[in-house]
Design an enzyme around this catalytic site. Structure first.
Site, mmCIF file in Angstrom:
data_model
loop_
_atom_site.group_PDB
_atom_site.id
_atom_site.type_symbol
_atom_site.label_atom_id
_atom_site.label_comp_id
_atom_site.label_asym_id
_atom_site.label_seq_id
_atom_site.Cartn_x
_atom_site.Cartn_y
_atom_site.Cartn_z
ATOM 1 C CB CYS A 1 36.083 35.549 35.391
ATOM 2 S SG CYS A 1 37.168 36.420 34.257
ATOM 3 C CG ASN B 1 39.462 51.166 28.590
ATOM 4 O OD1 ASN B 1 40.205 52.042 28.160
ATOM 5 N ND2 ASN B 1 38.404 50.750 27.931
ATOM 6 C CG HIS C 1 40.456 42.542 29.340
ATOM 7 N ND1 HIS C 1 39.968 42.742 30.619
ATOM 8 C CD2 HIS C 1 39.654 43.283 28.527
ATOM 9 C CE1 HIS C 1 38.916 43.540 30.573
ATOM 10 N NE2 HIS C 1 38.706 43.895 29.318
ATOM 11 C CD GLN D 1 37.976 46.496 24.649
ATOM 12 O OE1 GLN D 1 37.245 46.395 23.660
ATOM 13 N NE2 GLN D 1 37.634 47.193 25.712
ATOM 14 C CG HIS E 1 40.277 36.413 37.919
ATOM 15 N ND1 HIS E 1 39.315 36.554 36.948
ATOM 16 C CD2 HIS E 1 39.914 37.233 38.939
ATOM 17 C CE1 HIS E 1 38.400 37.420 37.361
ATOM 18 N NE2 HIS E 1 38.740 37.849 38.566
ATOM 19 C CB CYS F 1 38.599 32.430 34.097
ATOM 20 S SG CYS F 1 39.343 33.401 35.436
ATOM 21 C CG HIS G 1 40.884 37.570 33.512
ATOM 22 N ND1 HIS G 1 40.669 36.276 33.922
ATOM 23 C CD2 HIS G 1 42.078 37.559 32.871
ATOM 24 C CE1 HIS G 1 41.680 35.523 33.539
ATOM 25 N NE2 HIS G 1 42.555 36.283 32.897
HETATM 26 ZN ZN LIG Z 1 39.169 35.692 35.125
#
Ligand SMILES: [Zn+2]
Ligand SMILES: [Zn+2]
Ligand SMILES: [Zn+2]
Length: 314
Positions: free
Chosen positions: A18, A122, A135, A137, A82, A21, A133
């Site tokens: 990932c 998204n 997140h 934007q 994660h 991470c 993971h």
């Molecule tokens: Zn991750």
């Protein structure tokens, strides 16, 4: 916006690989050269918008106008865990993310080439997510994007006709009707909009007229974190799985202050599902006509979300 180079981006890497991470001792380097972190923001490695973009590789004409894609595209990694989704975070942690959103809105919005800062998330493979993971934007655009502009133009017409902010009027109406409300606290109201496009669409709107996150007091930022916790929890309990959605935050354009009277901070959540097993697809009417068909009643889906928010099984 065109970004041909983005076709090579990483697709659904395994957890060991990932890129969001932390970089662990002995492990492969990731995008984040830290062993642990709270919230991290960095420039997307394959950005759609950049501060000094190359000239367009096609020539424009009066008919086919082109412009450089100047702006910014940042990634916000919510935590170094994660698996930790926003829905499962403590309110204090969510409040830190709200602080980061406000910080990025201020920093990117102050750039000369930026006219509008769109913060979004998204979530889920159904929404085309390429990294699991958790997140979000930020896109900093060189102009106000069309959906935001349509809201501002419509709100301006409403203001000129009746002298009020249409979003303030919507908040008052939703509070009075109550049937479409999903959650609320002293500063924010979460509701399924009267003309919802998606069955479980939820708008989280400031109760008072605030153009952006920067206009919120500290207690109001905390109140936003609190209402998000309730809404995100309701989404995940609704069908018993992590509900994929797109979240987009509408705030004031950053380059032109004449929109402030009609800019009213709100977050729009657009979930992918219309039932536990069926996705809402955009089809002929939506894509061809721009008319959304919704086969649920906002009052019913709001009721289901309220039940999910309170922990009652759907
Ligand atoms: Zn991750
Ligand atoms: Zn307002
Ligand atoms: Zn909006």
């Amino acid at each position: 916006m065109f970004a041909g180079h983005r076709q090579d981006r990483t697709l659904l890497p395994s957890e060991d690989h990932c890129p969001l991470c932390p970089t662990r001792e002995g492990g492969p380097p990731t995008e984040i050269p830290l062993a642990a972190f709270d919230v991290v923001v960095f420039e997307n490695r394959l950005p759609s918008l950049v501060a000094s973009p190359p000239e367009p590789d096609v020539a424009g004409s009066e008919l086919y106008q082109v412009a450089q894609s100047s702006g910014a595209n940042e990634v916000i990694v919510y935590s170094d865990d994660h698996h930790l989704e926003m829905a499962d975070m403590e309110v204090g942690k969510l409040a830190r993310i709200v602080e980061v959103w406000a910080d990025r809105f201020a920093a990117l919005g102050s750039r000369a080439e930026v006219e509008y800062v769109l913060i979004f998330e998204n979530r889920g493979e159904a929404m085309g997510v390429t990294l699991h993971h958790p997140h979000g934007q930020v896109f900093a655009y060189p102009e106000v994007p069309p959906r935001a502009q349509l809201e501002l133009t419509t709100a301006t017409a409403h203001l000129e006709q009746g002298g009020t902010c249409v979003f303030c009027d919507v908040v008052a109406r939703e509070r009075a009707d109550g049937v479409r409300v999903v959650a609320q606290n002293r500063s924010f109201l979460a509701f399924v909009p009267f003309a919802a496009r998606y069955p479980y669409e939820v708008h989280v709107m400031a109760q008072r007229h605030v153009p952006s996150l920067l206009d919120l007091t500290d207690p109001e930022r905390l109140a936003l974190a609190e209402v998000l916790k309730v809404v995100l929890g309701a989404f995940d309990r609704l069908f018993g799985f992590r509900l994929p959605y797109v979240m987009a935050m509408h705030q004031a354009p950053t380059a032109d202050h004449r929109w402030l009277p009609v800019s009213h901070l709100h977050l729009e959540f657009m979930p992918a599902h219309r039932t536990a097993t069926k996705l809402k697809y955009l089809a002929g009417s939506e894509l061809g006509g721009g008319v959304f068909l919704n086969d649920t009643r906002p009052e019913s889906t709001a009721s289901a979300l309220r039940a999910a928010a309170s922990g009652t099984p759907a």
